[in-house]
Design a protein around this motif. Structure first.
Motif, PDB file in Angstrom:
ATOM      1  N   VAL A 147       0.836  -1.191   0.000  1.00  0.00           N
ATOM      2  CA  VAL A 147       0.000   0.000   0.000  1.00  0.00           C
ATOM      3  C   VAL A 147       0.878   1.251   0.000  1.00  0.00           C
ATOM      4  N   LEU A 148       0.641   2.127  -0.968  1.00  0.00           N
ATOM      5  CA  LEU A 148       1.362   3.398  -1.050  1.00  0.00           C
ATOM      6  C   LEU A 148       0.548   4.553  -0.483  1.00  0.00           C
ATOM      7  N   GLY A 149      -0.756   4.461  -0.572  1.00  0.00           N
ATOM      8  CA  GLY A 149      -1.605   5.539  -0.089  1.00  0.00           C
ATOM      9  C   GLY A 149      -2.985   5.037   0.233  1.00  0.00           C
ATOM     10  N   GLY A 150      -3.637   5.728   1.195  1.00  0.00           N
ATOM     11  CA  GLY A 150      -4.972   5.337   1.600  1.00  0.00           C
ATOM     12  C   GLY A 150      -4.964   4.492   2.854  1.00  0.00           C
ATOM     13  N   SER A 151      -6.127   4.333   3.406  1.00  0.00           N
ATOM     14  CA  SER A 151      -6.296   3.525   4.617  1.00  0.00           C
ATOM     15  C   SER A 151      -7.642   2.825   4.533  1.00  0.00           C
ATOM     16  N   SER A 152      -7.654   1.536   4.767  1.00  0.00           N
ATOM     17  CA  SER A 152      -8.893   0.782   4.630  1.00  0.00           C
ATOM     18  C   SER A 152      -8.793  -0.521   5.407  1.00  0.00           C
ATOM     19  N   ASP A 153      -9.900  -1.231   5.473  1.00  0.00           N
ATOM     20  CA  ASP A 153      -9.935  -2.583   6.029  1.00  0.00           C
ATOM     21  C   ASP A 153     -10.052  -3.576   4.882  1.00  0.00           C
ATOM     22  N   VAL A 154      -9.353  -4.696   5.008  1.00  0.00           N
ATOM     23  CA  VAL A 154      -9.341  -5.719   3.967  1.00  0.00           C
ATOM     24  C   VAL A 154      -9.818  -7.039   4.552  1.00  0.00           C
ATOM     25  N   ASN A 155     -10.749  -7.679   3.863  1.00  0.00           N
ATOM     26  CA  ASN A 155     -11.255  -8.984   4.281  1.00  0.00           C
ATOM     27  C   ASN A 155     -10.389 -10.070   3.661  1.00  0.00           C
ATOM     28  N   THR A 184      -2.728   0.202   5.987  1.00  0.00           N
ATOM     29  CA  THR A 184      -2.299   1.584   5.784  1.00  0.00           C
ATOM     30  C   THR A 184      -1.012   1.574   4.966  1.00  0.00           C
ATOM     31  N   ARG A 185      -0.396   2.717   4.830  1.00  0.00           N
ATOM     32  CA  ARG A 185       0.815   2.844   4.033  1.00  0.00           C
ATOM     33  C   ARG A 185       1.900   1.868   4.525  1.00  0.00           C
ATOM     34  N   GLY A 186       2.487   1.126   3.582  1.00  0.00           N
ATOM     35  CA  GLY A 186       3.525   0.162   3.906  1.00  0.00           C
ATOM     36  C   GLY A 186       3.015  -1.246   4.146  1.00  0.00           C
ATOM     37  N   ALA A 187       1.711  -1.421   4.276  1.00  0.00           N
ATOM     38  CA  ALA A 187       1.155  -2.750   4.538  1.00  0.00           C
ATOM     39  C   ALA A 187       1.142  -3.585   3.254  1.00  0.00           C
ATOM     40  N   HIS A 188       1.324  -4.880   3.410  1.00  0.00           N
ATOM     41  CA  HIS A 188       1.282  -5.798   2.273  1.00  0.00           C
ATOM     42  C   HIS A 188      -0.156  -6.287   2.070  1.00  0.00           C
ATOM     43  N   VAL A 189      -0.567  -6.377   0.820  1.00  0.00           N
ATOM     44  CA  VAL A 189      -1.890  -6.901   0.483  1.00  0.00           C
ATOM     45  C   VAL A 189      -1.729  -8.053  -0.487  1.00  0.00           C
ATOM     46  N   THR A 190      -2.730  -8.921  -0.498  1.00  0.00           N
ATOM     47  CA  THR A 190      -2.640 -10.167  -1.261  1.00  0.00           C
ATOM     48  C   THR A 190      -3.766 -10.252  -2.272  1.00  0.00           C
ATOM     49  N   ALA A 191      -3.463 -10.779  -3.443  1.00  0.00           N
ATOM     50  CA  ALA A 191      -4.474 -10.983  -4.474  1.00  0.00           C
ATOM     51  C   ALA A 191      -5.593 -11.869  -3.958  1.00  0.00           C
ATOM     52  N   GLY A 192      -6.819 -11.523  -4.308  1.00  0.00           N
ATOM     53  CA  GLY A 192      -7.973 -12.306  -3.889  1.00  0.00           C
ATOM     54  C   GLY A 192      -8.662 -11.803  -2.649  1.00  0.00           C
ATOM     55  N   LEU A 210      -7.510   2.252  -2.088  1.00  0.00           N
ATOM     56  CA  LEU A 210      -6.107   2.042  -1.745  1.00  0.00           C
ATOM     57  C   LEU A 210      -5.260   2.168  -3.008  1.00  0.00           C
ATOM     58  N   THR A 211      -4.161   2.903  -2.905  1.00  0.00           N
ATOM     59  CA  THR A 211      -3.172   2.946  -3.978  1.00  0.00           C
ATOM     60  C   THR A 211      -2.091   1.924  -3.660  1.00  0.00           C
ATOM     61  N   ALA A 233       2.388   9.059  25.106  1.00  0.00           N
ATOM     62  CA  ALA A 233       3.744   8.658  24.713  1.00  0.00           C
ATOM     63  C   ALA A 233       3.705   7.751  23.485  1.00  0.00           C
ATOM     64  N   LEU A 234       2.792   6.769  23.477  1.00  0.00           N
ATOM     65  CA  LEU A 234       2.675   5.874  22.326  1.00  0.00           C
ATOM     66  C   LEU A 234       2.236   6.619  21.072  1.00  0.00           C
ATOM     67  N   ALA A 235       1.323   7.574  21.236  1.00  0.00           N
ATOM     68  CA  ALA A 235       0.834   8.338  20.093  1.00  0.00           C
ATOM     69  C   ALA A 235       1.960   9.177  19.479  1.00  0.00           C
ATOM     70  N   ILE A 236       2.781   9.803  20.316  1.00  0.00           N
ATOM     71  CA  ILE A 236       3.894  10.606  19.808  1.00  0.00           C
ATOM     72  C   ILE A 236       4.899   9.712  19.085  1.00  0.00           C
ATOM     73  N   ALA A 237       5.248   8.566  19.688  1.00  0.00           N
ATOM     74  CA  ALA A 237       6.198   7.642  19.065  1.00  0.00           C
ATOM     75  C   ALA A 237       5.644   7.106  17.737  1.00  0.00           C
ATOM     76  N   HIS A 238       4.355   6.835  17.718  1.00  0.00           N
ATOM     77  CA  HIS A 238       3.704   6.349  16.495  1.00  0.00           C
ATOM     78  C   HIS A 238       3.836   7.389  15.384  1.00  0.00           C
ATOM     79  N   SER A 239       3.595   8.640  15.700  1.00  0.00           N
ATOM     80  CA  SER A 239       3.695   9.711  14.707  1.00  0.00           C
ATOM     81  C   SER A 239       5.120   9.869  14.186  1.00  0.00           C
ATOM     82  N   LEU A 240       6.107   9.768  15.081  1.00  0.00           N
ATOM     83  CA  LEU A 240       7.500   9.890  14.670  1.00  0.00           C
ATOM     84  C   LEU A 240       7.931   8.730  13.769  1.00  0.00           C
ATOM     85  N   GLU A 241       7.570   7.513  14.157  1.00  0.00           N
ATOM     86  CA  GLU A 241       8.054   6.344  13.435  1.00  0.00           C
ATOM     87  C   GLU A 241       7.368   6.160  12.077  1.00  0.00           C
ATOM     88  N   GLN A 242       6.288   6.899  11.819  1.00  0.00           N
ATOM     89  CA  GLN A 242       5.654   6.807  10.514  1.00  0.00           C
ATOM     90  C   GLN A 242       6.584   7.294   9.411  1.00  0.00           C
TER      91      GLN A 242
END
Length: 812
Positions: free
Chosen positions: A354-362, A376-384, A392-393, A537-546
């Motif tokens: 995933v390069l862009g967008g955010s969604s749920d995948v079944n 979300t961005r960076g997540a791997h998706v599978t055919a089917g 999602l881009t 603290a987790l929210a700040i770290a999450h934002s930085l590590e993105q």
């Protein structure tokens, strides 16, 4: 020289008695009709495959030398772009193709093709499914080209084409419609015949005049004729093919029964002596074809797992060009690093990131997990898999035969093409039973002909029909096929269907730790907040590590964002092992203890010291003070504790084998309440441990990540390899656990045991039915139409019983 025959030895077509073309077969010269048949026969014999001529059930197709035009067409199959849709590159120069063979008419054809292809230099494996005529051929492309393999297949009189799901579906629809039409003809005939015979049965003797009675009988004969000549044709064809091969199949008793009843009735009508059974013929053919048609659809349902996976992948995709415009393109035309957009509600056609967008995948169709997975961005998706919420881009990584779903289809196809041991035994019993049935029928007719000649024929027909062992041969394969398909839906791919028998006997389960019970990658196990809340603290770290691509960043990104914060601005990556950025104009540092210590004047907080040995410590600072610390370590999967508890409750003895240090292994064993745990295990010691269990008579299943556990996985009675993130076609293990979903294991064991129960139920029912039906029919207590109904219901019962394995079990 054999010059008396006027038939070609190869194709059985007429040829001159003194043909100039001769075939030397086992020191005897036989005539050939043309140079093509002579060449094909010489190819077969010189390849050491002359046994084909003793195994075949019908003559081979007439063959001619391959024309130049055909050779040119076959050469086109070496084009990589053409191979993209049906050829899979497995390792280096090794390739594998899915082909459909044309011209297959019997088991000898399968044997001939497998033996002939296997002898070709460079061919590493070949397997052909007789029921689907689908072949899987693997070869070394540096030694032999695909076109050469196709030419060799053509040289012995067959044609090979790339497997096409649309063509397969078309063949199935044709088969279904033909079976339905034959059933319709039999049903229409039965209803019309009954219109003639019901008045005969109801009227008192002598009430219907002889001329009208004769007309009604002749009408019944004419209406039964389409049933005998058309509806029953598959029975005759199959019976004749096997008889020519010296075997008797399950259609032989049916064919004999139909022909005897019809011609005996016709003889009685012509001579005006004896009983007439036209109504019984049409009725039991209709009932038999009804059962066969329902059985056909049921078996298609049971074996539809691979076809269902093929249908998951769409044909077209929305490609995003350099100007950010969308164009509809064929999925087969996509290349690696192309970009596509998958809209809400659409099926993802490729494997990608995933390069862009955010969604749920079944991902339920691939993993069995019903809950949607956030992407979300960076997540791997599978055919089917299905995109549910928003567009999602995606950047293309794998298409066609390189996708995970294509590997799943290959594994399922391989599993379903193998003949399980119980099925082979049942077929042998059925074959012997048919010969015994024919002898019993002859003895029954002889007995009744001596004691009650008028009933000898209907009793014999009933015996032939009612005792046909169709259910016996269907009992095992239908159950294994249905179970294999259900396991695939749960997320467990089975490479060999006969493994289910061993899986049901497992007594001990050996578990690897890293990558199996644990995630095999850093996860946040503890948050130590000092001057702010843990959520902030987790929210700040999450934002930085993105903004980071470091492996440790994944530990923060996979955690749900617990508090709303703004996106990080002016992010800088420091070589010392950390990040700095601004969030809402506030400066923050995130990194190792050493990195933070270099930028602030405060000493390490005492609150951190007790947890420094639990794993890697990542700290958060505002540039002046320590704000929080995060302990990162490999920890248990979310479903490990529940799954282990369920397996122990089911009576399995569990063992933990790991190469990690003792303290880590003991901690995991304590969390899971495992009594048997071995630390510092080398591959050699794991093999020794496995051997010691097997020497005690244990049936052992090993679950590992398929990399460093390959030796012990190979030694186990049954092995399961964790399949997420690797090419499942190469994963070590008899089974592959998709997406590392441990929670499906209890259901898989339960399903394996249920499969064995259903197989035994089916075999028991089939045996008891035949043993009970045989004496009842021989005693004259079963009529022909009732016999056909019993045989049809018996076969249908075992198939419907097997379909119970497709029902979804409750997930705990």
């Amino acid at each position: 020289m054999n010059t008396d025959s006027t038939l070609c030895f190869h194709c059985a077509e007429p040829c001159p008695a003194h043909s100039e073309f001769q075939i030397n077969y086992r020191q005897v010269l036989h005539p050939a009709c043309c140079a093509g048949c002579q060449a094909v026969a010489e190819t077969i014999i010189s390849s050491g495959l002359d046994q084909y001529y003793t195994q075949r059930q019908q003559p081979a197709d007439r063959n001619t030398p391959l024309p130049a035009e055909l050779l040119e067409q076959l050469a086109l199959y070496d084009d990589p772009s053409l191979q993209q849709d049906f050829v899979h590159t497995t390792n280096g120069n090794e390739k594998e193709a899915a082909l459909i063979l044309e011209g297959i008419s019997c088991a000898a054809c399968i044997w001939l093709n497998e033996q002939h292809i296997a002898k070709l230099k460079g061919v590493t494996s070949v397997s052909i499914n007789y029921s689907t005529h689908r072949a899987r051929i693997a070869w070394d492309d540096s030694q032999i080209q695909l076109s050469a393999i196709l030419q060799h297949i053509a040289s012995i009189g067959y044609r090979a084409l790339p497997y096409d799901h649309a063509r397969d579906e078309q063949n199935w629809q044709k088969q279904r419609k033909t079976a339905l039409f034959r059933l319709w003809v039999a049903g229409l005939s039965m209803m019309q015949v009954m219109m003639f015979v019901v008045p005969i049965y109801l009227a008192p003797a002598g009430e219907i005049e002889a001329n009208w009675l004769s007309m009604m009988h002749w009408g019944s004969a004419l209406l039964t004729l389409p049933v005998v000549l058309y509806s029953c044709w598959p029975f005759y064809r199959n019976s004749w093919r096997d008889l020519r091969h010296g075997r008797a199949n399950m259609d032989l008793p049916v064919s004999i029964g139909v022909l005897i009843a019809f011609f005996a009735s016709l003889y009685a009508l012509i001579t005006d002596h004896g009983e007439i059974y036209f109504d019984a013929v049409s009725m039991f053919v209709f009932l038999l074809l009804s059962g066969r048609y329902l059985e056909l659809k049921a078996r298609r349902t049971a074996g539809a797992a691979a076809e269902k996976l093929v249908k998951l992948v769409p044909t077209f995709a929305h490609q995003l060009d350099a100007e950010h415009s969308l164009h509809e393109v064929a999925v087969s035309r996509l290349n690696v690093n192309d970009r596509i957009v998958v809209k809400a509600g659409e099926i993802i056609p490729i494997d990608g990131v995933v390069l862009g967008g955010s969604s749920d995948v079944n991902e339920a169709m691939l993993t069995g997990e019903s809950l949607p997975v956030a992407k979300t961005r960076g997540a791997h998706v599978t055919a089917g898999t299905a995109n549910l919420l928003s567009p999602l881009t995606i950047e293309v990584k794998h298409t066609g035969n390189e996708t995970r779903i294509a590997a799943m289809v290959r594994i399922l196809d391989q599993a379903l093409s193998q003949k399980p041991r119980l099925a082979a035994i049942a077929d042998q019993i059925a074959a012997g039973f048919i010969f015994a049935l024919l002898i019993a029928a002859a003895a029954t007719y002889w007995y009744w002909h001596l004691h009650d000649p008028i009933h000898a024929l209907p009793i014999t027909v009933a015996l032939l029909v009612v005792s046909c062992p169709c259910a016996l041969s269907l009992a095992t394969p239908t159950a294994l096929t249905a179970s294999t398909g259900h396991l695939a839906q749960l997320g467990l791919l089975v490479t060999r269907a006969n493994l289910l028998e061993t899986l049901a006997k497992v007594s001990d389960i050996v578990l690897d730790k890293t990558g199996t019970l644990t995630y095999g990658e850093p996860r946040i196990t503890r948050t130590i907040a000092l001057n702010i809340s843990s959520e902030t603290a987790l929210a700040i770290a999450h934002s930085l590590e993105q903004q980071s691509e470091h492996p440790i960043a994944k530990a923060f990104l996979i955690e749900a964002n617990p508090a709303p914060v703004s996106a990080a601005q002016q992010v800088q990556k420091h070589a010392q092992g950390g990040l700095s950025a601004y969030i809402d104009n506030q400066y923050y540092l995130l990194g190792s203890i050493a990195f933070i210590a270099e930028h602030i004047q405060q000493a390490l907080p005492s609150e951190f010291e007790p947890y420094l040995n639990e794993g890697s410590m990542v700290a958060l600072s505002d540039g002046y003070t320590w704000l929080a610390g995060f302990v990162l370590a490999d920890h248990l999967r979310h479903d490990a504790i529940t799954t282990v508890a369920q397996l122990k409750a089911a009576g399995f003895e569990l063992h933990l084998l790991s190469g990690d240090q003792t303290s880590t292994v003991q901690a995991v064993a304590q969390q899971l309440n495992l009594q048997h745990a071995v630390a510092n295990a080398t591959p050699e010691s794991k093999v020794s441990y496995m051997q010691s269990l097997q020497q005690q008579g244990k049936t052992v299943l090993m679950i590992g990540d398929g990399v460093n556990d390959a030796p012990v996985l190979a030694l186990a009675n049954v092995s399961i390899a964790m399949g997420a993130g690797v090419d499942i076609a190469h994963a070590a293990g008899d089974m592959v656990l998709l997406n590392n979903n441990l929670s499906c294991l209890p259901a898989a064991f339960a399903l394996a045991k249920k499969t064995q129960i259903i197989i035994k139920q089916n075999l028991l029912w089939a045996l008891l039915y035949n043993l009970a039906a045989l004496p009842l029919a021989a005693a004259g207590l079963i009529t022909p139409w009732l016999a056909s109904l019993g045989m049809a219901l018996s076969s249908l019962l075992v198939v419907v019983n097997a379909l119970r394995l497709l029902s979804r079990q409750r997930r705990h």
